[in-house]
Enzyme design. Structure first.
Site, PDB file in Angstrom:
ATOM      1  CG  ASN A  86      -1.936  -0.882   1.142  1.00 59.02           C
ATOM      2  OD1 ASN A  86      -2.584  -1.087   0.230  1.00 59.02           O
ATOM      3  ND2 ASN A  86      -2.423  -1.569   2.426  1.00 59.02           N
ATOM      4  CE  LYS A 189      -5.287  -0.753  -2.587  1.00 57.95           C
ATOM      5  NZ  LYS A 189      -4.115  -1.735  -2.210  1.00 57.95           N
ATOM      6  CG  ASN A 193      -4.438   2.114   0.319  1.00 54.70           C
ATOM      7  OD1 ASN A 193      -3.801   1.870  -0.471  1.00 54.70           O
ATOM      8  ND2 ASN A 193      -5.350   1.242   0.707  1.00 54.70           N
ATOM      9  CB  SER A 258      -4.308  -3.051   5.903  1.00 53.70           C
ATOM     10  OG  SER A 258      -3.808  -1.892   5.546  1.00 53.70           O
TER      11      SER A 258
END
Length: 316
Positions: A86, A189, A193, A258
């Protein structure tokens, strides 16, 4: 990939290594008929690794530096070195071709250790657009979504045979893939995130709760605006509307990003890769990111408090 006939080796540690060695690696989904138990070669030390064609590194960003000395020789011999992580990574300005070519992102590689030891020429970064969680040693639960895929690209933007052939291997294994400009993919992405991870971690709520609450949904939109501004200053424009990004996140409403998983488990969070490096790139490009800076500071405090508590609990 193992179920499709590929020779797969997994490096695992502790209870995960023992479980995979004894029972195989289990992938659970929201459709039990699609569950997979893969009998893979499990090793507990990189020195036991066979010759590897493709090295896929799925560690947290902060976990790579401690093993880089043993990882580097294996990565150097591989046809492809594929970090799947990430946030902003050490490779961002490697083989960049622009005015900052070769620059170090200090938030994730403070001493330049990763850039100096990992093979940029073999590196094809990838991003997992998936929601998954380790639920027991050797067991991963995947919340499947129609938009699931692995996206990747060469650092210099070239279209190579090695990337095409590996994409074909993934697709043959039932894994959807996408190829594109790797930095565009990274920013795409990061759009997700940057709100999902910190907001869920700070509120300790799942993704759907955060997006159903009007103030935190508005905060998510503001965070995406800040990310997009930094990306634009570096010559990239995420190719998705913010509302579409929120809709995809809303479709996985029960997901725990996460950072929340790590916080609940007492593990360090990927603060530097997702927020710290973004603050650094904003400073480099002279873009103001006040919300990102605020969340970065708040999560730093949360992590310090958790570390202090864990230290206290470990004392007799």
């Amino acid at each position: 990939m193992a179920a499709a006939g590929n020779d797969v080796t997994v490096l695992a540690r502790g209870a995960h290594f023992r479980a995979i060695k004894s029972n195989g690696l289990r992938l659970e989904t929201n459709d039990a008929k699609l569950d997979v138990v893969a009998r893979v070669r499990a090793i507990a030390d990189l020195k036991d690794a066979p010759d590897i064609d493709v090295v896929m590194v799925t560690l947290k960003a902060y976990q790579v530096a401690p093993i880089v000395e043993s990882l580097a020789p294996i990565a150097a011999r591989a046809r492809i070195y594929m970090p799947i992580q990430n946030g902003v990574s050490w490779w961002y300005f490697q083989r960049h071709g622009g005015p900052r070519d070769g620059a170090i992102v200090k938030a994730v590689d403070p001493d330049g250790l990763l850039a100096a030891n990992l093979p940029a020429a073999a590196t094809i970064p990838a991003f997992a657009f998936k929601s998954a969680q380790v639920v027991a040693p050797g067991v991963v639960r995947h919340i499947a979504d129609p938009s699931d895929h692995i996206a990747m690209g060469e650092l210099d933007g070239s279209d190579t045979e090695r990337m095409r052939s590996f994409c074909a291997d993934l697709q043959h294994s039932g894994i959807a893939t996408k190829v594109g400009d790797v930095r565009d993919l990274m920013w795409h992405k990061l759009l997700g995130n940057v709100f999902a991870n910190p907001l869920c971690a700070l509120t300790r709520r799942v993704l759907g709760d955060v997006l159903q609450c009007a103030p935190t949904r508005a905060l998510a939109l503001d965070l995406m605006h800040e990310v997009s501004s930094v990306a634009a200053a570096l010559g990239h424009k995420p190719k998705v509307s913010f509302e579409d990004r929120l809709k995809r996140a809303q479709a996985m409403s029960a997901a725990k990003p996460s950072m929340l998983q790590d916080l609940e488990a007492g593990r360090p969070m990927e603060i530097d890769a997702i927020l710290g490096a973004l603050v650094e790139l904003a400073q480099v490009t002279q873009v103001d990111v006040p919300i990102v800076r605020t969340l970065h500071a708040c999560l730093r405090l949360v992590e310090l408090q958790n570390a202090s508590q864990a230290l206290g609990e470990s004392r007799p």
